[in-house]
Design a protein around this motif. Structure first.
Motif, short mmCIF file in Angstrom:
data_model
loop_
_atom_site.label_atom_id
_atom_site.label_comp_id
_atom_site.label_asym_id
_atom_site.label_seq_id
_atom_site.Cartn_x
_atom_site.Cartn_y
_atom_site.Cartn_z
N SER A 1 0.04 23.15 -36.95
CA SER A 1 0.56 22.81 -35.62
C SER A 1 2.02 23.24 -35.55
N LEU A 2 2.38 23.95 -34.47
CA LEU A 2 3.72 24.50 -34.35
C LEU A 2 4.32 24.22 -32.97
N THR A 3 5.63 24.07 -32.96
CA THR A 3 6.35 23.97 -31.69
C THR A 3 6.58 25.39 -31.16
N GLU A 4 6.94 25.48 -29.88
CA GLU A 4 7.26 26.79 -29.31
C GLU A 4 8.49 27.37 -30.00
N GLN A 5 9.42 26.51 -30.35
CA GLN A 5 10.64 26.96 -31.02
C GLN A 5 10.31 27.56 -32.40
N GLU A 6 9.41 26.90 -33.12
CA GLU A 6 9.02 27.41 -34.45
C GLU A 6 8.32 28.76 -34.34
N ILE A 7 7.48 28.91 -33.33
CA ILE A 7 6.81 30.20 -33.11
C ILE A 7 7.82 31.28 -32.78
N LEU B 1 14.47 41.48 -29.26
CA LEU B 1 15.24 40.42 -29.91
C LEU B 1 16.39 39.94 -29.03
N ASP B 2 17.08 40.86 -28.39
CA ASP B 2 18.22 40.51 -27.54
C ASP B 2 17.77 39.70 -26.32
N GLU B 3 16.62 40.07 -25.75
CA GLU B 3 16.12 39.36 -24.57
C GLU B 3 15.77 37.91 -24.89
N GLY B 4 15.30 37.65 -26.12
CA GLY B 4 14.91 36.29 -26.47
C GLY B 4 16.01 35.48 -27.12
N ALA B 5 17.19 36.07 -27.29
CA ALA B 5 18.26 35.40 -28.03
C ALA B 5 18.73 34.12 -27.36
N ASN B 6 18.81 34.11 -26.05
CA ASN B 6 19.36 32.95 -25.33
C ASN B 6 18.29 32.09 -24.67
N ALA B 7 17.03 32.35 -24.99
CA ALA B 7 15.95 31.59 -24.37
C ALA B 7 15.87 30.19 -24.99
N THR B 8 15.37 29.23 -24.22
CA THR B 8 15.15 27.87 -24.72
C THR B 8 13.65 27.63 -24.81
N TYR B 9 13.25 26.89 -25.84
CA TYR B 9 11.83 26.71 -26.10
C TYR B 9 11.49 25.23 -26.26
N SER B 10 10.24 24.93 -26.02
CA SER B 10 9.74 23.57 -26.15
C SER B 10 9.72 23.14 -27.61
N THR B 11 9.98 21.86 -27.83
CA THR B 11 9.91 21.31 -29.19
C THR B 11 8.71 20.36 -29.34
#
Length: 509
Positions: free
Chosen positions: A224-230, A276-286
């Motif tokens: 089981s993984l969080t979005e942040q871990e993925i 990688l640059d596009e996802g650098a500042n994204a926020t993800y579910s925990t």
């Protein structure tokens, strides 16, 4: 002294035996393994389909595609609906298409004719002829010659056809060798598996793995993984890929096969860095159960897979207690809590839960089911068999959401005689609607193929074909107008019946 020496030897022997037993237990059972180790052990052994199926299908497909042959086929389209008064199905034949084909693999030639008939009356015969890099179509009663296009200088041809921007049109359309495109040599494949297996294995914490025993005697082993871990794992994979020469060279070679000859390894690296640059500042579910992958194990065999996602509902409008407080309101936040109506911000979140489950506990059978928020959405059942000369597929796709008028789909496909020079293909497709009459749309296709060495196909010449590449823009325009007039004169009445608003209606009338 001898007794003491014998005692020491005995103790050492016992320790060795115990050590050997423990090693044997470790490698032959799951007794001392962590949930993480058990998960990776069984996912590597998971076998969804019978391994003979792929081998048999590839054998049959190669026999059909790589040999010269002649063929005859027939496609029938009909409908049936249950008469609500008599309970008997009314069957109506809509149309039939019959065809004949030839293929010469050595000379890179192929031929096909197709005759459309309605109510046993032939309406139209179309022909297709390939001669090397030139492709042509013909039509009885419409064209006196084949209309041919050579697969070169296509930008120029489309300019003649009136296309203003031809920058995205290639000068020639590549005919891909899909077998070569998807082929990866064992050394490269093993290197990639080792590299990215290690990236994944070393960056998923042991606490993310779980194991439960089910009431039916099976075990569920999962991660089981969080979005942040993925997101973190994907980032590590991309960072590894950016400097992985094995992978970069593989992508580069496949791009060349697909016709992207101007692509460089540096551009591939730049593309990866942009991701990688596009996802650098994204926020993800925990949310700890954002994604779950589970193996269903019975004894020593995996009999099922389950994939679950829990995505936060973006339309959730429930507010936190702080946002609910209004000083002008007669009831303050504390009063709300006292009345049992309050909640915290974390409690306000709701999730859309989607589940995909694969059940392959039965031999030669796969059941795929999907659920949305606990409700059944779709059920797909696949039965297959492969014998010495026969390959069978039976697929049933059933929609479980009553509000959606999606028909049930039934597909039957069979290849027989693939180990001989006479191969038969049969396919039946049924679309069953959810209306009261259970209206069914039926397509039946049969193809009989005979492998042979001496296949004669006519060459495309100036006598039997007219090549569009050699015409001027004015000549092509004149040809299109003449072709339209000819079609209207032959089939205008049929067009006006089928398409009341078609311009041909006014022409005929």
């Amino acid at each position: 002294m001898k007794k003491r020496k014998g005692l020491i030897i005995g103790i050492i022997a016992i320790i060795v035996i115990i050590a050997i037993a423990l090693v044997a237990i470790y490698f032959t059972t799951d007794l001392f393994k962590t949930n993480q180790q058990i998960f990776y052990k069984y996912i590597s052994k998971t076998q969804i389909v019978n391994p003979n199926l792929g081998q048999v299908y590839n054998l049959a497909n190669d026999k059909i595609t790589k040999n010269s042959s002649s063929s005859s086929d027939e496609l029938n389209f009909s409908t049936s609906a249950t008469n609500t008064e008599t309970g008997i199905a009314d069957v109506q034949d809509i149309f039939t298409i019959k065809g004949n084909g030839l293929k010469n693999t050595l000379l890179n030639q192929s031929y096909k004719d197709l005759t459309l008939s309605v109510n046993d009356q032939n309406l139209l015969t179309l022909k297709y002829l390939r001669d090397g890099n030139t492709y042509a179509i013909g039509a009885d009663n419409i064209l006196a010659k084949y209309l041919a296009v050579e697969n070169v200088n296509l930008k120029e041809l489309f300019t003649k056809l009136g296309v203003e921007d031809v920058s995205d049109i290639p000068d020639s359309i590549s005919t891909y060798n899909y077998e070569e495109i998807f082929k990866i040599d064992k050394t490269t494949l093993d290197t990639l598996k080792e590299t990215y297996y290690r990236v994944i294995y070393e960056n998923i914490n042991e606490k993310n793995f779980y194991k439960t025993r089910n009431s039916d005697g099976t075990e569920t082993i999962g991660v089981s993984l969080t979005e942040q871990e993925i997101a973190n794992i994907i980032k590590l994979i991309l960072e590894t890929a950016k400097s992985d020469n094995t992978l970069l060279n593989l992508i580069f070679s496949k791009a060349q096969l697909l016709g992207y000859t101007d692509v460089t390894i540096q551009e591939i690296q730049t593309y990866i860095q942009n991701i990688l640059d596009e996802g650098a500042n994204a926020t993800y579910s925990t949310n700890p159960e954002f994604i779950k992958l589970s193996l269903i194990k019975k004894e020593k065999k995996v009999i099922g897979l389950e994939f679950e996602t829990n995505i936060e509902n973006p339309t959730n409008n429930i507010q936190s207690t702080d946002e609910m407080y209004n000083p002008d309101s007669a009831i303050e936040a504390n009063d709300i809590f006292e009345q049992g109506q309050g909640f915290t911000q974390s409690q306000s979140k709701s999730y859309n839960k989607s589940t995909i489950k694969l059940d392959f506990s039965e031999e030669n059978k796969i059941i795929l089911s999907t659920k949305e928020n606990g409700n059944e959405a779709m059920l797909v059942t696949i039965n297959y068999s492969c014998g010495e000369s026969t390959l069978d597929f039976n697929i049933n796709i059933e929609n479980k959401i009553e509000a959606e008028e999606i028909p049930t789909i039934q597909i039957q496909y069979q290849i027989t005689g693939y180990n001989t020079d006479t191969i038969n293909q049969n396919c039946a497709l049924n679309l069953i609607s959810q209306d009261e009459a259970k209206t069914t749309y039926q397509i039946n296709y049969a193809n009989n193929i005979t492998l042979k060495q001496d296949v004669q196909i006519e060459k495309l010449t100036t006598d039997n074909s007219a090549k569009l590449n050699d015409m001027t823009a004015e000549q092509i325009q004149q040809l299109i107008v003449a072709l339209g007039d000819r079609i209207v004169s032959l089939y205008g009445n049929d067009l006006s019946t089928l398409f009341p608003n078609h311009p041909a209606r006014n022409t005929v009338e």
